[in-house]
Design a protein around this motif. Structure first.
Motif, mmCIF file in Angstrom:
data_model
loop_
_atom_site.group_PDB
_atom_site.id
_atom_site.type_symbol
_atom_site.label_atom_id
_atom_site.label_comp_id
_atom_site.label_asym_id
_atom_site.label_seq_id
_atom_site.Cartn_x
_atom_site.Cartn_y
_atom_site.Cartn_z
ATOM 1 N N HIS A 118 0.865 -1.173 0.000
ATOM 2 C CA HIS A 118 0.000 0.000 0.000
ATOM 3 C C HIS A 118 0.907 1.230 0.000
ATOM 4 O O HIS A 118 2.141 1.085 0.033
ATOM 5 C CB HIS A 118 -0.943 -0.020 1.212
ATOM 6 C CG HIS A 118 -0.273 -0.357 2.505
ATOM 7 N ND1 HIS A 118 0.599 0.503 3.142
ATOM 8 C CD2 HIS A 118 -0.317 -1.480 3.270
ATOM 9 C CE1 HIS A 118 1.043 -0.059 4.256
ATOM 10 N NE2 HIS A 118 0.523 -1.264 4.350
ATOM 11 N N PRO A 119 0.358 2.445 -0.050
ATOM 12 C CA PRO A 119 1.226 3.623 -0.161
ATOM 13 C C PRO A 119 2.258 3.776 0.948
ATOM 14 O O PRO A 119 3.304 4.394 0.733
ATOM 15 C CB PRO A 119 0.230 4.791 -0.159
ATOM 16 C CG PRO A 119 -0.996 4.218 -0.802
ATOM 17 C CD PRO A 119 -1.062 2.803 -0.266
ATOM 18 N N TRP A 120 1.995 3.226 2.132
ATOM 19 C CA TRP A 120 2.913 3.383 3.257
ATOM 20 C C TRP A 120 3.917 2.239 3.364
ATOM 21 O O TRP A 120 4.828 2.299 4.161
ATOM 22 C CB TRP A 120 2.102 3.533 4.542
ATOM 23 C CG TRP A 120 1.185 4.708 4.445
ATOM 24 C CD1 TRP A 120 1.452 6.007 4.791
ATOM 25 C CD2 TRP A 120 -0.143 4.716 3.906
ATOM 26 N NE1 TRP A 120 0.391 6.803 4.497
ATOM 27 C CE2 TRP A 120 -0.621 6.044 3.951
ATOM 28 C CE3 TRP A 120 -0.981 3.721 3.378
ATOM 29 C CZ2 TRP A 120 -1.883 6.415 3.511
ATOM 30 C CZ3 TRP A 120 -2.241 4.091 2.923
ATOM 31 C CH2 TRP A 120 -2.689 5.411 3.000
ATOM 32 N N ASN A 121 3.719 1.198 2.587
ATOM 33 C CA ASN A 121 4.662 0.072 2.524
ATOM 34 C C ASN A 121 4.669 -0.396 1.073
ATOM 35 O O ASN A 121 3.990 -1.355 0.706
ATOM 36 C CB ASN A 121 4.235 -1.046 3.475
ATOM 37 C CG ASN A 121 5.248 -2.180 3.523
ATOM 38 O OD1 ASN A 121 6.341 -2.075 2.986
ATOM 39 N ND2 ASN A 121 4.880 -3.275 4.181
ATOM 40 N N PRO A 151 -4.408 -3.849 1.107
ATOM 41 C CA PRO A 151 -4.091 -2.590 0.420
ATOM 42 C C PRO A 151 -4.694 -1.383 1.118
ATOM 43 O O PRO A 151 -4.188 -0.264 0.975
ATOM 44 C CB PRO A 151 -4.703 -2.790 -0.976
ATOM 45 C CG PRO A 151 -5.809 -3.774 -0.775
ATOM 46 C CD PRO A 151 -5.288 -4.714 0.286
ATOM 47 N N LEU A 152 -5.757 -1.596 1.903
ATOM 48 C CA LEU A 152 -6.406 -0.493 2.613
ATOM 49 C C LEU A 152 -5.901 -0.355 4.046
ATOM 50 O O LEU A 152 -6.503 0.352 4.855
ATOM 51 C CB LEU A 152 -7.929 -0.680 2.592
ATOM 52 C CG LEU A 152 -8.558 -0.684 1.194
ATOM 53 C CD1 LEU A 152 -10.061 -0.911 1.276
ATOM 54 C CD2 LEU A 152 -8.245 0.615 0.453
ATOM 55 N N THR A 153 -4.823 -1.041 4.382
ATOM 56 C CA THR A 153 -4.173 -0.972 5.699
ATOM 57 C C THR A 153 -5.126 -1.291 6.841
ATOM 58 O O THR A 153 -4.954 -0.804 7.942
ATOM 59 C CB THR A 153 -3.520 0.405 5.941
ATOM 60 O OG1 THR A 153 -4.545 1.408 6.109
ATOM 61 C CG2 THR A 153 -2.604 0.801 4.786
ATOM 62 N N GLN A 154 -6.137 -2.114 6.536
ATOM 63 C CA GLN A 154 -7.164 -2.440 7.525
ATOM 64 C C GLN A 154 -7.786 -1.155 8.092
ATOM 65 O O GLN A 154 -8.221 -1.107 9.245
ATOM 66 C CB GLN A 154 -6.570 -3.312 8.631
ATOM 67 C CG GLN A 154 -6.001 -4.633 8.100
ATOM 68 C CD GLN A 154 -5.182 -5.390 9.120
ATOM 69 O OE1 GLN A 154 -5.285 -5.148 10.325
ATOM 70 N NE2 GLN A 154 -4.359 -6.309 8.651
ATOM 71 N N GLY A 155 -7.782 -0.115 7.262
ATOM 72 C CA GLY A 155 -8.372 1.169 7.634
ATOM 73 C C GLY A 155 -7.482 2.066 8.474
ATOM 74 O O GLY A 155 -7.851 3.210 8.786
ATOM 75 N N ARG A 194 2.940 12.535 -5.136
ATOM 76 C CA ARG A 194 2.653 12.784 -3.721
ATOM 77 C C ARG A 194 2.493 11.469 -2.956
ATOM 78 O O ARG A 194 2.998 11.327 -1.841
ATOM 79 C CB ARG A 194 1.387 13.629 -3.580
ATOM 80 C CG ARG A 194 1.505 15.024 -4.169
ATOM 81 C CD ARG A 194 0.237 15.813 -3.945
ATOM 82 N NE ARG A 194 0.074 16.174 -2.528
ATOM 83 C CZ ARG A 194 -1.053 16.630 -2.007
ATOM 84 N NH1 ARG A 194 -2.135 16.763 -2.776
ATOM 85 N NH2 ARG A 194 -1.124 16.941 -0.726
ATOM 86 N N ILE A 195 1.812 10.508 -3.555
ATOM 87 C CA ILE A 195 1.623 9.217 -2.889
ATOM 88 C C ILE A 195 2.947 8.468 -2.772
ATOM 89 O O ILE A 195 3.207 7.791 -1.767
ATOM 90 C CB ILE A 195 0.568 8.382 -3.636
ATOM 91 C CG1 ILE A 195 -0.810 9.055 -3.518
ATOM 92 C CG2 ILE A 195 0.500 6.961 -3.074
ATOM 93 C CD1 ILE A 195 -1.900 8.410 -4.354
ATOM 94 N N SER A 196 3.812 8.607 -3.774
ATOM 95 C CA SER A 196 5.104 7.902 -3.725
ATOM 96 C C SER A 196 5.926 8.327 -2.513
ATOM 97 O O SER A 196 6.733 7.551 -1.997
ATOM 98 C CB SER A 196 5.894 8.153 -5.011
ATOM 99 O OG SER A 196 6.408 9.479 -5.064
#
Length: 280
Positions: free
Chosen positions: A169-172, A193-197, A259-261
């Motif tokens: 996901h964007p943070w990993n 992918p949604l980081t479990q919210g 920005r997300i990268s």
């Protein structure tokens, strides 16, 4: 970039295709109903596992649906206590019984915990099942480049993994694993992918969502798909199941992607129980 659509697939290294967006059913308390809702909304890909203890519910959904079995892509996985050649093959047979189907589209070695020998033996068992037509494709989950390289050099290994399912996901963003898989023509599949919210309140994601008139979850799923990655967001909420597939009427632009990268925290952004690099 080619336009993405509800029927978009990713071609695997054995020539088969996998729907790029699927429904994950980990810890789903309403698995059958969630699957049937997903089918109604256009999903054609369900990801389960022995560990999830809901293969039978997925099978009941397949039986209850008016859709032909051939139109639904079904994935399951073998957990590490079954990482012998005999037990991995038996795991496939048991999964087929619970799923009430003659074949699975994809079967994965769920984790690398069993070590080089266990991973090797489990793979041989899955190869045996492929030879008998019980599985169309086989892959791995939570594997590092070193795990895959060692597996491919092992005696009797004839089939290359078609996919590596990892938390992404964007943070990993899993740049090391993703780069390796791209080079080796192994597809990448994102679980959680949604980081479990847990990360959807991120101000960057919320701002991009507002710009496009979408939810933060829709932005994150769209980002995953625009990376060419297969995504299996989990939900059992009917509204969110629908929302998660309603991501084909907008596109993230270059500034959004830049920005997300910059959100990537590497493994520090890991929100699940698995760090693939923790296992030899």
């Amino acid at each position: 970039m080619s336009p993405l659509g509800i029927g978009t697939t990713v071609t695997l290294n054995n020539g088969t295709t996998i729907p790029q967006l699927g429904l994950g059913v980990f810890n789903s308390s309403t698995c059958k109903d969630a699957c049937l809702k997903a089918f109604d909304d256009g999903y054609r890909h369900i990801d389960t596992a022995q560990l999830y203890d809901n293969e039978e519910e997925v099978g009941n959904a397949l039986k209850s649906s008016s859709l032909p079995r051939s139109s639904i892509y079904v994935t399951s996985k073998v957990w590490d206590p079954q990482h012998t050649r005999k037990d991995a093959y038996k795991a496939v047979v048991d999964s087929l019984k619970r799923l009430q189907t003659d074949y699975m589209d994809l079967y994965l070695v769920h984790n690398p915990k069993s070590g080089p020998s266990g991973r090797h033996q489990a793979w041989l068992g899955l190869q045996d099942a492929v030879a008998e037509g019980k599985i169309k494709s086989i892959g791995v989950s939570n594997f590092t480049p070193a795990h895959i390289d060692a597996l491919m050099k092992s005696e009797g290994v004839k089939i290359k993994p078609v996919i590596n399912q990892i938390e992404l996901h964007p943070w990993n963003q899993q740049k090391e694993i993703s780069s390796y898989c791209k080079k080796e023509n192994i597809a990448v599949q994102a679980y959680s992918p949604l980081t479990q919210g847990k990360k959807l309140g991120d101000p960057v994601i919320r701002e991009i969502a507002g710009k496009h008139g979408k939810s933060p979850a829709q932005v994150v799923i769209r980002w995953v798909l625009q990376q060419g990655v297969v995504a299996i967001p989990k939900s059992e909420n009917p509204n969110r199941i629908k929302e998660n597939i309603d991501i084909y009427d907008f596109e993230l632009d270059e500034n959004d992607l830049l920005r997300i990268s910059k959100l990537d925290q590497g493994m520090k952004g890991n929100i699940g129980a698995w760090n693939p690099f923790a296992y030899e």
